[in-house]
Design an enzyme around this catalytic site. Structure first.
Site, PDB file in Angstrom:
ATOM      1  N   GLY A  19      20.216 -25.146  -4.935  1.00  0.00           N
ATOM      2  CA  GLY A  19      19.555 -23.921  -4.276  1.00  0.00           C
ATOM      3  C   GLY A  19      18.664 -23.284  -5.302  1.00  0.00           C
ATOM      4  N   GLY A  20      18.279 -22.217  -4.753  1.00  0.00           N
ATOM      5  CA  GLY A  20      17.433 -21.326  -5.420  1.00  0.00           C
ATOM      6  C   GLY A  20      17.846 -20.937  -7.023  1.00  0.00           C
ATOM      7  N   VAL A  24      24.494 -27.733  -8.448  1.00  0.00           N
ATOM      8  CA  VAL A  24      26.086 -27.649  -8.722  1.00  0.00           C
ATOM      9  C   VAL A  24      26.428 -29.126  -8.973  1.00  0.00           C
ATOM     10  CG1 VAL A  24      28.465 -27.320  -7.515  1.00  0.00           C
ATOM     11  CG2 VAL A  24      26.429 -25.695  -7.108  1.00  0.00           C
ATOM     12  N   LYS A  39      28.445 -25.373 -12.023  1.00  0.00           N
ATOM     13  CA  LYS A  39      27.122 -24.409 -11.378  1.00  0.00           C
ATOM     14  C   LYS A  39      26.279 -24.295 -12.632  1.00  0.00           C
ATOM     15  CE  LYS A  39      26.542 -22.191  -7.809  1.00  0.00           C
ATOM     16  NZ  LYS A  39      26.336 -21.154  -6.665  1.00  0.00           N
ATOM     17  N   ASP A 129      27.006 -11.575  -1.579  1.00  0.00           N
ATOM     18  CA  ASP A 129      26.301 -12.944  -1.144  1.00  0.00           C
ATOM     19  C   ASP A 129      27.223 -13.555   0.066  1.00  0.00           C
ATOM     20  OD1 ASP A 129      23.933 -14.273  -0.458  1.00  0.00           O
ATOM     21  OD2 ASP A 129      24.380 -15.802  -2.014  1.00  0.00           O
TER      22      ASP A 129
END
Length: 755
Positions: A19-20, A24, A39, A129
């Protein structure tokens, strides 16, 4: 980073996502030989990297069964990485691709995630988040909240004005997140606090139940504008089947202003669990067809020496079927009340509010068994199903499983909702160990001190036969906790043994409700760790909603000491419906009213108990204390003298009698009771709280305080009700008591946190 690379002591196995914020990887821990999620974060800015790693280390302090565990942090070629628990399953986002979740599943997941979030908030960490892709549904069906590695620490902001509106705030505004799940203040770049997570979670809960995002528009900008300025369509309009009460909970979570939302995740958790309890009670009351009672089996063996086996077989079936919704199973104490009774089955069925009864018999000769079972319809009085099993003793576990599945199959047609046949509890493989375990449960259920000690011997014998016998370890935990609650043993000697036994049982079988219930109880009355106790009680109840003891102990040993009377009453209501003839549960209802100082209601409750059994000791014991609190001393003395006689002079009844005598002006009699308790302390354990109670009646307040402080050092289990018992009103404002209550986690600022 590439497959095969070794980072610190982790070997990269494969890439599982990106992702941004980074990538992972699935990796192998070369030291502990376990799989982990690695990660690697994309940022290389020194300040950002430092903050991320600091916050991740803080988040690693979160140790909760529904939060993904962070093991450690590090740095690889200038890029920070976080090592986390590797979870198998599907994300909530993937799960929602097939539409909204069933109501029961959605509420269960919501409660689990809210529990984890509450744990984080209590450690001064907010998630920032929350979204469906950060919630994993594991292969076992439970939820895990992920990505705490990007959470932020809260700092205490100085209070201004009204302290009731004071909130901890995130130390730095402008936190990155996912626009569609941000709270309005997060979008505006303002300071955040725990209520910001509540808003994000409200969006997730809405989406789980309705199958649509409440603010989703065609662009990110339009979505954020809707979050800022538009109200969501009420949940019960978007999904008409959702109860109005649940819709209101979600609506409050989505209020634009933080001040209008739940103040904490713990408050949201309490609202959700309260709804679940109400729904469970309502479903049970509305679905009498989903009810069965399993009576103790008759012993037809030539020697008539298999009573323990007959009782144990019925109890195992109660447990097996009770954990399979939507069947409601009358509890053991309710069904066993009719052991050996000659009443008509239809009369028993009406009393227990069930529509079918299973009865049976056992004939044992050597290693051979003949078990005959019959399932009777209460409406007609005719058998629905019957079967005979001629097997070897080693086949007992298979027989239990067959009976449980057959009952489910026969009853399945009566339910509108689909159901699966229940599986019997994971059975012990050693038959000798199993027989010892059944004997242990047989004597444990008698509940006298001598029988409890005897039951411990049988549980120990079962463990000696098979050290992996999880239910025997749980049985030992039950014995030690029960003896401690009864004041029969010194808690410092026996509750550590209870913890060891419960921990071992849960190592062998993590979903064993009995072990979770015992450990939850000692976490409350011995550790004074109220949050952990509440979580484990909730887990035990979720695993077996028909386990009335879990609800009763939760209400009386955890919720009521905290002053969470509404939640306690809800749990006792469901426990009473599951076990309508339990004198102990009915008495707990009266005790709760007594603690609330609703004396007239408490008197009525205990009078109802005495109508079931005039010789029930606890009813007289508490009635005497209620009358003493009202200044009705002749009535109080009469009830307490009766309690002393019935209990054969229990220390609890002698203490209560001594207090009432002192308050009635019978000082010499009160001092005799005090002397009796002091003499007993030389030969056995007597809780110092009981001695302090007589001290307060005699207005010997310094002596009372000395005994209360001795109880604190001894971790006496009855200390947790000090704040609720009227006998201690005269010393409760003493600074020494105030400090002690704060040490117990029962200070005024914490008393309503589970309400």
């Amino acid at each position: 980073m590439h497959v095969g690379q070794v980072v610190s002591h982790y070997r990269v196995l494969q890439k599982v996502g990106e992702g941004g914020l980074g990538e992972v990887f699935l990796a192998q821990d070369l030291i502990l030989n376990r799989r982990v999620a690695l990660k690697v974060l994309a940022t290389k800015q020194p300040d950002a990297r430092k903050q991320i790693l600091e916050e991740a280390r803080s988040a690693a302090s979160i140790d909760h069964p529904h939060a993904c565990k962070i093991y450690e942090t590090g740095d690889c070629e200038g890029a920070p990485f976080i090592v986390m628990e590797f979870l198998e399953g599907e994300t909530l986002s993937q799960r929602l691709e097939s539409g909204p979740l069933p109501l029961k599943e959605a509420v269960t997941i919501a409660i689990e995630i809210t529990e984890a979030l509450a744990e984080a908030h209590e450690k001064q960490i907010i998630h920032c988040d929350l979204k469906p892709t950060n919630i994993m549904i594991t292969l076992s069906g439970h939820a895990k909240l992920m990505d705490f590695g990007l959470a932020r620490m809260l700092k205490q902001s100085p209070p201004s004005g009204d302290d009731s509106t004071h909130q901890d705030e995130v130390s730095k505004p402008g936190i990155a997140g996912t626009p569609a799940y941000m709270a309005p203040e997060q979008i505006r770049g303002e300071k955040l606090d725990a209520r910001s997570d509540i808003f994000s979670l409200g969006i997730v809960l809405y989406e789980m139940l309705a199958g649509v995002h409440p603010f989703r528009r065609t662009t990110h900008a339009a979505t954020m504008a809707a979050i800022l300025h538009e109200d969501a369509v009420p949940l019960n309009q978007a999904a008409p089947a959702i109860p109005e009460s649940l819709s209101r909970v979600i609506e409050r979570s989505l209020v634009k202003s933080p001040a209008g939302r739940y103040a904490s995740a713990r408050d949201l958790w309490a609202a959700l669990t309260g709804l679940r309890s109400d729904d469970a009670a309502r479903l049970q009351a509305a679905s009498p067809s989903a009810a069965i009672a399993i009576l103790p089996f008759s012993d037809l063996s030539p020697a008539h020496d298999q009573e323990y086996f007959c009782d144990g077989l019925a109890e195992e079936l109660i447990s097996a079927i009770g954990q399979s919704s939507p069947i409601r199973v009358a509890s053991r104490t309710a069904s066993f009340r009719y052991k050996g009774a000659t009443l008509d089955l239809r009369e028993i069925g009406r009393t227990l509010n069930v529509t079918s009864i299973l009865e049976g018999s056992v004939r044992k000769a050597g290693d051979r068994l003949r078990i005959v079972v019959k399932l009777v319809d209460i409406e007609t009085g005719y058998p629905i199903w019957s079967e005979r099993y001629d097997r070897l003793l080693n086949d007992i576990f298979e027989i239990q499983d067959e009976i449980a599945r057959s009952i489910a199959g026969k009853l399945q047609g009566t339910f509108a909702a689909s159901m699966t046949a229940p599986a019997a509890p994971t059975p012990p493989r050693n038959v000798r160990a199993y027989e010892s375990y059944l004997k242990g449960r047989y004597f444990w259920n008698k509940r006298t001190e001598d029988d409890l000690r005897r039951s411990a011997e049988y549980f120990e014998s079962a463990i000696a036969e098979d050290a992996n016998e999880a239910v025997a370890h749980a049985g030992l935990a039950d014995v030690y906790v029960t003896l401690s609650l009864y004041g029969a043993v010194r808690p410092l000697d026996f509750l550590p043994l209870a913890r060891n036994s419960a921990d071992r049982a849960l190592e062998l079988k993590p979903d064993l409700p009995e072990a979770l219930t015992s450990r939850a109880c000692l976490r409350a009355v011995f550790d004074w760790d109220w949050n952990s106790a509440a979580r484990e009680f909730e887990t035990a109840i979720r695993l077996n909603p028909n386990y009335a003891q879990a609800r009763q102990w939760y209400a009386m040993n955890c919720l009521s000491p905290l002053g969470a009377f509404t939640r306690a009453r809800e749990e006792l209501k469901i426990a009473s419906e599951t076990d309508p003839v339990s004198l102990a549960i009915a008495s707990s209802v009266g005790v709760l009213a007594f603690f609330e100082r609703d004396y007239e209601r408490a008197i009525a409750d205990f009078r109802a108990v005495l109508q079931m059994d005039e010789a029930f000791y606890l009813a007289h014991y508490f009635l005497g204390q209620i009358y003493a609190a009202q200044g009705l001393y002749p009535d109080a003395l009469g009830e307490l003298e009766r309690a002393v006689a019935i209990s054969r002079g229990s220390s609890e009844s002698i203490s209560a009698l001594g207090y009432a005598q002192a308050r009635a002006g019978q000082t010499d009699n009160a001092r005799r009771q005090l002397q009796e308790l002091s003499q007993r302390k030389t030969g056995r354990y007597v809780s110092p709280v009981l001695v302090a109670q007589v001290n307060t009646g005699l207005k010997e307040y310094d002596d009372a305080m000395t005994n209360i402080e001795e109880a604190f050092q001894a971790r006496s289990t009855d200390l947790v009700w000090l704040k609720l018992r009227p006998a201690f009103d005269a010393v409760r404002s003493n600074d020494r008591v105030t400090r002690l209550l704060t040490s117990l986690g029962l200070g005024s600022s914490l008393s309503s946190r589970l309400v």
